[in-house]
Design a protein around this motif. Sequence first.
Motif, short mmCIF file in Angstrom:
data_model
loop_
_atom_site.label_atom_id
_atom_site.label_comp_id
_atom_site.label_asym_id
_atom_site.label_seq_id
_atom_site.Cartn_x
_atom_site.Cartn_y
_atom_site.Cartn_z
N LYS A 59 -15.59 8.25 3.50
CA LYS A 59 -15.19 6.97 2.90
C LYS A 59 -14.82 5.88 3.90
N ILE A 105 -11.57 11.55 6.53
CA ILE A 105 -11.97 10.18 6.17
C ILE A 105 -13.48 9.94 6.31
N SER A 108 0.84 -1.19 0.00
CA SER A 108 0.00 0.00 0.00
C SER A 108 0.87 1.24 0.00
N GLU A 109 0.31 2.34 -0.45
CA GLU A 109 1.03 3.61 -0.44
C GLU A 109 0.95 4.26 0.94
N SER A 113 -10.47 -5.63 0.87
CA SER A 113 -11.60 -4.73 0.65
C SER A 113 -11.36 -3.38 1.32
N ASP A 157 -0.72 9.93 7.06
CA ASP A 157 -1.33 9.92 5.72
C ASP A 157 -2.43 8.88 5.61
N SER A 165 -5.51 9.34 5.84
CA SER A 165 -6.63 9.88 5.06
C SER A 165 -6.44 9.70 3.56
N LYS A 166 -5.23 9.33 3.13
CA LYS A 166 -4.99 9.11 1.70
C LYS A 166 -5.50 7.74 1.24
N ALA A 167 -5.85 6.88 2.17
CA ALA A 167 -6.37 5.56 1.81
C ALA A 167 -7.70 5.70 1.07
N LYS A 168 -7.89 4.89 0.04
CA LYS A 168 -9.15 4.94 -0.72
C LYS A 168 -10.28 4.31 0.07
N HIS A 169 -9.95 3.24 0.79
CA HIS A 169 -10.97 2.54 1.58
C HIS A 169 -10.43 2.25 2.99
N ASP A 200 -7.96 -0.83 2.18
CA ASP A 200 -6.53 -0.74 1.89
C ASP A 200 -5.71 -0.21 3.06
#
Length: 263
Positions: free
Chosen positions: A171, A168, A127-128, A189, A134, A136-140, A191
Amino acid sequence: MKKLLCLVFSLMLAVMAAGCGGGDKQAAAPQAGKTLRLVAAASMEKVFTQKLIPLYQQKHPEIKIEGVYDASGKLQAQIESGLAADVFISAANKQMNALSDKGYMDKSTVKPLLENRLVLIVPKSGSEIKGFNDFSKAKHPAIGDPASVPAGQYAKEALSKLDQWDAIQSKVSLGTNVTQVLNWVAEGSADAGLVYATDAALMKDKVTVVAEAPAGSLKKPVIYPIGVLAKAPQAEAAKDFAAFLQTEEAMKIFAAYGFAQAK
């Protein structure tokens, strides 16, 4: 003479009857053992079912231990709604204190048992997301529901302190307990997720711990208190089991699952 014979015959029958009665008494089935109900945070299920309960029952075969595991807030609500329980272990002081204040706990038995750590996990595939700052940069992203899950309450506290909470809200997935969050990340499901270090250790082949909650992001350590219920059906057995969990032998097992003894 007839009366004497009748008397002797009657005595013989009485002796035979007594002998049969004694035999029946000796052959009677033993009394059923006691069942002790443990109510504990979901993050403790593996250590209890795999190690501690079997070990204690080996030492005390007359006692059967039944475990109920879920988010501490849910367990608190169940106890307040009438769930018969003997020993309660929560993943935060909040739930234990609430029950104690309402008279559900034997306050003389309530004490800190273990300490855990809040960690950031990502899928094993990578994962990035590299740290709490960071998240809050997670997509899910996923955390436990702060309304009932102590890990979620700690997560909210840390993320709020790090200015990540508001970002967040649109999402984030809220798990009903910390195990659900762990499974979401393991399956991919989600990240990124915030769970206890002990949970992450159970799935180290499927998730990677990338960071611990930064110093100062939590006001207090993650403490797991233990206590015996004020109306425990098996009060004496409950006190003995609680004492066993505080022994050096039990602490070594807790340590193997990632817990530390509370200071």
